[in-house]
Design a protein around this motif. Structure first.
Motif, mmCIF file in Angstrom:
data_model
loop_
_atom_site.group_PDB
_atom_site.id
_atom_site.type_symbol
_atom_site.label_atom_id
_atom_site.label_comp_id
_atom_site.label_asym_id
_atom_site.label_seq_id
_atom_site.Cartn_x
_atom_site.Cartn_y
_atom_site.Cartn_z
ATOM 1 N N LEU A 101 -7.534 10.584 4.847
ATOM 2 C CA LEU A 101 -7.823 10.662 3.415
ATOM 3 C C LEU A 101 -6.900 9.771 2.598
ATOM 4 O O LEU A 101 -7.327 9.129 1.629
ATOM 5 C CB LEU A 101 -7.691 12.112 2.933
ATOM 6 C CG LEU A 101 -8.679 13.139 3.493
ATOM 7 C CD1 LEU A 101 -8.305 14.535 3.017
ATOM 8 C CD2 LEU A 101 -10.102 12.795 3.086
ATOM 9 N N GLY A 102 -5.619 9.702 2.960
ATOM 10 C CA GLY A 102 -4.635 9.075 2.096
ATOM 11 C C GLY A 102 -4.302 7.634 2.383
ATOM 12 O O GLY A 102 -3.755 6.937 1.513
ATOM 13 N N SER A 103 -4.591 7.130 3.585
ATOM 14 C CA SER A 103 -4.199 5.762 3.920
ATOM 15 C C SER A 103 -4.954 4.741 3.074
ATOM 16 O O SER A 103 -6.183 4.750 3.004
ATOM 17 C CB SER A 103 -4.466 5.497 5.407
ATOM 18 O OG SER A 103 -4.240 4.135 5.712
ATOM 19 N N GLY A 104 -4.191 3.855 2.457
ATOM 20 C CA GLY A 104 -4.824 2.816 1.645
ATOM 21 C C GLY A 104 -5.387 1.674 2.451
ATOM 22 O O GLY A 104 -6.277 0.957 1.987
ATOM 23 N N LEU A 105 -4.868 1.477 3.686
ATOM 24 C CA LEU A 105 -5.315 0.358 4.516
ATOM 25 C C LEU A 105 -6.284 0.783 5.614
ATOM 26 O O LEU A 105 -7.125 -0.014 6.036
ATOM 27 C CB LEU A 105 -4.112 -0.344 5.157
ATOM 28 C CG LEU A 105 -3.120 -1.013 4.209
ATOM 29 C CD1 LEU A 105 -2.009 -1.690 5.003
ATOM 30 C CD2 LEU A 105 -3.810 -2.020 3.305
ATOM 31 N N PHE A 109 2.183 14.719 4.779
ATOM 32 C CA PHE A 109 1.600 15.275 6.009
ATOM 33 C C PHE A 109 1.726 14.242 7.136
ATOM 34 O O PHE A 109 0.745 13.606 7.532
ATOM 35 C CB PHE A 109 0.132 15.632 5.788
ATOM 36 C CG PHE A 109 -0.101 16.580 4.656
ATOM 37 C CD1 PHE A 109 0.101 17.945 4.824
ATOM 38 C CD2 PHE A 109 -0.517 16.117 3.411
ATOM 39 C CE1 PHE A 109 -0.115 18.832 3.773
ATOM 40 C CE2 PHE A 109 -0.740 16.994 2.363
ATOM 41 C CZ PHE A 109 -0.533 18.361 2.534
ATOM 42 N N PRO A 110 2.923 14.047 7.668
ATOM 43 C CA PRO A 110 3.152 12.970 8.643
ATOM 44 C C PRO A 110 2.484 13.192 9.997
ATOM 45 O O PRO A 110 2.366 12.252 10.779
ATOM 46 C CB PRO A 110 4.679 12.952 8.784
ATOM 47 C CG PRO A 110 5.108 14.339 8.426
ATOM 48 C CD PRO A 110 4.162 14.796 7.376
ATOM 49 N N LYS A 111 2.027 14.429 10.300
ATOM 50 C CA LYS A 111 1.421 14.701 11.599
ATOM 51 C C LYS A 111 -0.072 15.029 11.497
ATOM 52 O O LYS A 111 -0.711 15.317 12.506
ATOM 53 C CB LYS A 111 2.138 15.883 12.278
ATOM 54 C CG LYS A 111 3.624 15.662 12.530
ATOM 55 C CD LYS A 111 3.854 14.524 13.525
ATOM 56 C CE LYS A 111 5.341 14.349 13.826
ATOM 57 N NZ LYS A 111 5.580 13.231 14.775
ATOM 58 N N SER A 112 -0.629 14.980 10.309
ATOM 59 C CA SER A 112 -2.020 15.377 10.102
ATOM 60 C C SER A 112 -2.950 14.171 10.147
ATOM 61 O O SER A 112 -2.823 13.247 9.327
ATOM 62 C CB SER A 112 -2.177 16.097 8.759
ATOM 63 O OG SER A 112 -3.542 16.303 8.468
ATOM 64 N N VAL A 113 -3.878 14.166 11.082
ATOM 65 C CA VAL A 113 -4.863 13.083 11.161
ATOM 66 C C VAL A 113 -5.764 13.098 9.935
ATOM 67 O O VAL A 113 -6.037 12.054 9.329
ATOM 68 C CB VAL A 113 -5.707 13.217 12.447
ATOM 69 C CG1 VAL A 113 -6.829 12.173 12.467
ATOM 70 C CG2 VAL A 113 -4.835 13.074 13.683
ATOM 71 N N LEU A 114 -6.205 14.284 9.535
ATOM 72 C CA LEU A 114 -7.106 14.396 8.387
ATOM 73 C C LEU A 114 -6.453 13.876 7.112
ATOM 74 O O LEU A 114 -7.055 13.098 6.359
ATOM 75 C CB LEU A 114 -7.527 15.856 8.201
ATOM 76 C CG LEU A 114 -8.381 16.149 6.958
ATOM 77 C CD1 LEU A 114 -9.690 15.374 7.005
ATOM 78 C CD2 LEU A 114 -8.638 17.653 6.831
ATOM 79 N N SER A 119 0.855 -1.189 0.000
ATOM 80 C CA SER A 119 0.000 0.000 0.000
ATOM 81 C C SER A 119 0.888 1.235 0.000
ATOM 82 O O SER A 119 1.469 1.590 1.015
ATOM 83 C CB SER A 119 -0.930 0.012 1.220
ATOM 84 O OG SER A 119 -1.727 1.179 1.232
ATOM 85 N N PHE A 120 0.977 1.861 -1.141
ATOM 86 C CA PHE A 120 1.848 3.017 -1.334
ATOM 87 C C PHE A 120 1.028 4.282 -1.083
ATOM 88 O O PHE A 120 0.441 4.855 -2.007
ATOM 89 C CB PHE A 120 2.390 2.984 -2.767
ATOM 90 C CG PHE A 120 3.785 3.505 -2.902
ATOM 91 C CD1 PHE A 120 4.849 2.780 -2.382
ATOM 92 C CD2 PHE A 120 4.048 4.698 -3.553
ATOM 93 C CE1 PHE A 120 6.145 3.239 -2.515
ATOM 94 C CE2 PHE A 120 5.337 5.164 -3.693
ATOM 95 C CZ PHE A 120 6.388 4.433 -3.168
ATOM 96 N N SER A 121 0.966 4.707 0.184
ATOM 97 C CA SER A 121 0.117 5.835 0.579
ATOM 98 C C SER A 121 0.974 7.088 0.733
ATOM 99 O O SER A 121 1.295 7.523 1.842
ATOM 100 C CB SER A 121 -0.611 5.514 1.886
ATOM 101 O OG SER A 121 -1.327 4.302 1.783
ATOM 102 N N TYR A 172 -1.575 7.737 12.024
ATOM 103 C CA TYR A 172 -2.689 8.506 12.580
ATOM 104 C C TYR A 172 -4.008 8.271 11.831
ATOM 105 O O TYR A 172 -5.013 8.901 12.159
ATOM 106 C CB TYR A 172 -2.364 10.003 12.547
ATOM 107 C CG TYR A 172 -1.244 10.403 13.477
ATOM 108 C CD1 TYR A 172 -0.915 9.620 14.586
ATOM 109 C CD2 TYR A 172 -0.500 11.562 13.258
ATOM 110 C CE1 TYR A 172 0.118 9.980 15.435
ATOM 111 C CE2 TYR A 172 0.528 11.934 14.107
ATOM 112 C CZ TYR A 172 0.836 11.126 15.185
ATOM 113 O OH TYR A 172 1.860 11.472 16.035
ATOM 114 N N ALA A 173 -3.997 7.390 10.835
ATOM 115 C CA ALA A 173 -5.218 7.177 10.049
ATOM 116 C C ALA A 173 -6.353 6.602 10.893
ATOM 117 O O ALA A 173 -7.528 6.801 10.580
ATOM 118 C CB ALA A 173 -4.923 6.253 8.867
#
Length: 761
Positions: A283-287, A274-279, A266-268, A743-744
């Motif tokens: 949005l971006g996490s594939g898993l 944005f390594p510290k942004s929950v939002l 999973s290439f997210s 943080y996803a």
């Protein structure tokens, strides 16, 4: 004498012959002038008597060669090995974060060079010559009927054994006692019970030409392609050569996503920005998120849940894409950011069960010593909550169920009614049924005997081991009644429309209301009521494949029975071995052994079994409004039907299939966004781009490539586990962080404190 479409010399048998296929040779036309006359007569009849279904008439050969040996040494060796190997590999990969289902097509392609090698190298010596048990290891060239039976064996090992979920959930998730013997009883009885329903309805769902089972035409086409004589094209390669090259490449490549660089799963990349942004990570996490711009460079990511995208027609892929976009990028975000059902208190994408404060629900705290719901403890702990994603996917599942029923009635109702009447009354004999009538049929009492013995054994097991299975005798009979009632109508729908409505929610609902508080009983009821019917549909589909390929029915029955038993033992043995040897299997999020499908099955057992639907979706639950999805699903196909009537010239409206569209995310959870996005992309490239602009390449290599990718990945995956996994040899670096989005899974509601997540004030 002409060759059949399979490239095999095919003298036709006399009409009065009604015996099993024998190994004796039928005279060829060069030896007996009678055969030349009969063949000409038969060919004229075939032109007039071909199947009334156009797709079948264009795909399935209308000839039969009864002289082809079927029960050969090659068939037994390759069939049993294929069944056992696929059973082992499919169960082995089933517990992984990205499970891989290796279809029978892989074995169907792989056994061709092996069968041809055995035909070339094995001794042709005849043993016990002149005796009734005369046999030879090598009766001649590897033929298509052997190949079909090997594929039937492979089919037994290619589908998952659903009852394994029961064993895994009890042993691993609930940590309760269940013995290997009781587990084996549940698995064998649930797998074999389908034979009874299949035998009862076989005359209505296999013999009539109207019941044409579209899915079988893919395998028939592949059989023809593999057995036609093939010359190497100038500057190209044969199918067999291409298969071996693709297999080697798939085998070599999987060492990267499987071990060296697991982030390829999973290439997210949005999470890196944005390594510290929950939002951003939601949005971006594939898993664990919506998977925007996330892609997987791993065949197991692509084919884990939806199967091979190379085998999906573009029409179906487009409907799945539309359904996925609607659910993931319209419905879920709206519900989440409007804070429906306290959505922001929980992760946006999760199949976990939560308390009202955002922490995971401690299910073991509400179970008493008798493995039953502790009401007092439940009242103290408070109501159970689901993530917005999980709740909405249940709702979409409700909608898909009613949409399927209404869609079939509106778009296929008249067709089903007319063809059903034909099946029950006339049962018109097309050329295939006429050719098959010369073989000895499987007596119906065989199936009744299997059914009675199986139900008796199930009732005995449930009563004798009531402490482990919880299901009383009347529950077994009720589950069997549901399977009996639904097998025929759902079989007709599948045989005509290639759509199989699921009964898992209905069975869970029924037993959940009647017998709440018993999670194992709920799971067992589901597998006996739902899976026995699904198994029956699978057996009937295999029977129809044998019908098209002119396999003697008793031989087909034998292969199905033996394959089912082999698969049951191997699946359970593999699962038991993995559960006993892998530390913290299904419990560690940092491991590849996260058991995503079993986690969902466990959650369902809590929702429908332990608590019961009344406390979740009923008047005592939080999610009662989700039941309105039933109505929405029923209305959706009606709108499409009305639009089609209002605008008959708009062809695109005809392509909208609401059951497929609404049921697109039926595998979520455990499937994730990256599984769908990469599957859709590959399906677009194969089913639209290559199919439209290079149809010659698609026809020649598409299915071969699919099988090679499956097989290469499977072999390397097992090799990596045996060589490195057993010794716990791993590489600890950032490239092996599966998703890179920590943080996803965090909530965004103010003041909610969850471990490893920032608190928003």
């Amino acid at each position: 004498m002409e060759e059949s479409p399979l490239g095999i010399t095919t003298p036709l048998i006399r009409k009065d012959e009604k015996s099993e296929v024998q190994s004796s040779t039928v005279p060829s036309s060069s030896q007996d002038p009678y055969w030349e006359i009969r063949e000409a007569e038969e060919e004229e009849e075939q032109e007039q008597e071909n199947s009334p279904v156009e797709q079948v008439a264009l795909t399935v050969p209308t000839t039969d060669d009864p002289s082809l040996p079927v029960l050969t040494f090659r068939m037994w060796v390759l069939g049993v090995v294929s069944c056992a190997l696929l059973s082992f590999l499919n169960q082995f990969f089933w517990y992984r974060t990205e499970p891989l289902t290796i279809t029978a097509i892989s074995a169907q392609i792989a056994v061709v060079p092996l069968g041809q090698l055995m035909a070339a190298k094995l001794s042709k010596r005849v043993f016990f010559k002149g005796k009734p048990w005369e046999f030879t290891l090598n009766p001649g060239p590897f033929n298509v009927k052997e190949h079909v039976l090997i594929t039937i064996f492979a089919n037994s090992g290619a589908g998952t054994v659903y009852a394994i979920h029961v064993v895994t959930v009890v042993k691993v998730f609930y940590k309760k006692h269940i013995t290997f013997f009781v587990s084996l009883i549940v698995i064998i009885t649930t797998q074999v019970l389908g034979f009874g329903w299949a035998g009862i309805f076989r005359r209505y769902l296999v013999e009539p030409a109207a019941m044409w089972w579209p899915a079988n035409l893919v395998q028939v086409s592949l059989f023809r392609a593999l057995h036609e004589k093939e010359e190497r094209p100038k500057g190209g390669v044969t199918r067999t050569q291409f298969f071996l090259i693709a297999l080697a490449c798939s085998f070599a490549y999987y060492v990267f996503p499987g071990y060296l660089f697991q982030m390829l799963t999973s290439f997210s990349w949005l999470c890196w920005i944005f390594p510290k942004s929950v939002l951003a990570q939601q949005l971006g996490s594939g898993l664990y998120g919506l998977g925007i711009a996330a892609f997987g460079f791993d065949w197991s990511t692509i084919s884990s849940y939806l199967g091979s995208p190379l085998a999906s027609p573009w029409f179906a892929t487009a409907n799945v894409a539309a359904g996925f976009i609607f659910v993931m990028y319209v419905l879920i975000p709206i519900c989440y950011w409007l804070n429906v059902y306290k959505a922001k208190t929980f992760p946006i994408f999760s199949d976990d069960l939560f308390q009202s404060n955002g922490l995971k629900y401690n299910i073991s705290s509400i179970i008493d010593s008798n493995f039953h719901l502790d009401i007092a403890a439940y009242l103290r702990a408070g109501p159970l909550y689901l993530s917005t994603f999980f709740a909405m996917t249940y709702g979409v599942g409700f909608a898909a169920l009613t949409a399927t029923i209404v869609h079939v009635l509106l778009f296929h109702g008249r067709e089903i009614w007319e063809q059903s009447k034909s099946s029950f009354k006339e049962r018109t004999m097309d050329i295939h049924t006429r050719l098959m009538s010369r073989y000895k049929q499987v007596p119906e009492w065989w199936f009744w005997l299997i059914l009675v013995i199986n139900i008796g054994a199930t009732i005995f097991a449930c009563e004798y081991y009531i402490d482990q299975l919880q299901l009383p005798w009347w529950g077994v009979l009720l589950a069997c009644l549901i399977a009996f009632i639904f097998t025929l109508p759902i079989g007709i729908i599948t045989a005509i429309t290639n759509q199989t409505p699921g009964l898992n929610v209905i069975t869970e609902y029924i037993i959940g209301y009647i017998y709440p508080g018993y999670p194992v009983a709920n799971m067992c009821f589901k597998v006996y009521g739902y899976i026995s019917m699904t198994q029956a549909i699978t057996f009937l589909q295999d029977f129809k494949l044998g019908h098209y390929m002119k396999i003697p029915p008793r031989t087909m029955f034998m292969a199905q029975v033996v394959g089912t038993f082999i698969a049951g033992f191997v699946y359970l043995g593999t699962a038991w071995w993995l559960m006993e040897t892998i530390p913290d299997i299904c419990e560690s999020s940092s491991s590849i052994w996260t058991c995503p499908s079993d986690t969902v099955f466990y959650d369902a057992s809590v929702i429908w079994g332990l608590l019961g639907p009344k406390r979740i979706f009923g008047n005592e639950g939080t999610y009662g409004a989700v039941n309105w999805f039933f109505l929405g699903g029923a209305v959706a196909p009606l709108l499409v039907w009305l639009a089609q009537k209002a605008f008959p010239n708009q062809e695109w409206i005809r392509l909208i299939n609401m059951p497929v569209l609404l049921g697109a995310t039926g595998m979520m959870p455990p499937a994730t966004a990256v599984n769908y996005s990469t599957w859709i992309l590959m399906g677009f490239v194969s089913g639209f781009v290559v199919y439209r602009y290079r149809p010659d390449l698609w026809k020649r290599y598409n299915y071969v490539l699919s099988g090679a990718l499956d097989a290469g990945l499977a072999f390397m995956g097992v090799l990596l586990y045996l060589g490195l996994g057993l010794e716990d040899i791993s590489l600890d670096w950032w490239g092996n962080d599966l998703d890179g989005c920590p943080y996803a899974t965090c909530p965004t509601a103010r003041g909610v404190k969850v471990p490893d997540c920032p608190v928003i004030y």
